[in-house]
Design an enzyme around this catalytic site. Sequence first.
Site, short mmCIF file in Angstrom:
data_model
loop_
_atom_site.label_atom_id
_atom_site.label_comp_id
_atom_site.label_asym_id
_atom_site.label_seq_id
_atom_site.Cartn_x
_atom_site.Cartn_y
_atom_site.Cartn_z
N LYS A 181 5.03 24.37 47.56
CA LYS A 181 4.28 24.50 46.60
C LYS A 181 4.62 25.28 45.11
O LYS A 181 6.00 25.67 45.13
CB LYS A 181 2.98 25.62 47.04
CG LYS A 181 2.40 24.63 48.38
CD LYS A 181 1.22 25.66 48.86
CE LYS A 181 0.61 25.18 50.10
NZ LYS A 181 -0.52 26.04 50.69
N ASN A 192 1.26 30.83 49.35
CA ASN A 192 1.76 31.06 50.74
C ASN A 192 2.96 29.86 50.77
O ASN A 192 3.43 29.31 51.72
CB ASN A 192 1.21 30.98 51.60
CG ASN A 192 0.11 29.65 51.87
OD1 ASN A 192 0.28 28.67 51.12
ND2 ASN A 192 -0.80 29.42 52.98
#
Length: 148
Positions: A9, A112
């Site tokens: 991410k 995360n």
Amino acid sequence: MEQTFIMIKPDGVQRGLIGEIISRFEKKGFTLKGLKLVSVDQSFAEKHYADLSAKPFFAGLVEYIVSGPVVAMVWDGKDVVKTGRTIIGATNPSASAPGTIRGDYAIDIGRNIIHGSDSVENARKEIALWFPEGIAEWQSSLHSWIYE
Ligand SMILES: Nc1ncnc2c1ncn2[C@@H]1O[C@H](COP(=O)(O)OP(=O)(O)OP(=O)(O)O)[C@@H](O)[C@H]1O
């Protein structure tokens, strides 16, 4: 062999964790079959997370995913979907075991670092969404040293 979709991410990219994350999957013995650095737009992010569209954190999640480039990958190997999730760790880093990617490098659930498909069926759908051009067809020459 089984395949899974793994995405680093935007926070994982910004924090310089691309090499570390790829290294963990490589050292485990999995084979990289697809890899690209891409910036996705809102509608693409909404499609990827369509199952979560009713969640209160959905808008923030989409904003997070479009906030910078992500690394989209396909990894191949025996039980790679389940083992990939184990390597990644629990969704909330406060519950992720040390030694997992989230356990070692993340603190907040909304930052995360990494995504991994949660089932073989979802992996198939996510690979089709992220790699419409197809993935590399090759077999590592280490195969017989990793599988009996
Ligand atoms: N309560 C929450 N607050 C903020 N973000 C959340 C929350 N719950 C989940 N998320 C975000 O949405 C993502 C998808 O949630 P999901 O429940 O599918 O977890 P996951 O399958 O472990 O994560 P991922 O699909 O990213 O691998 C999480 O990884 C996290 O980035």
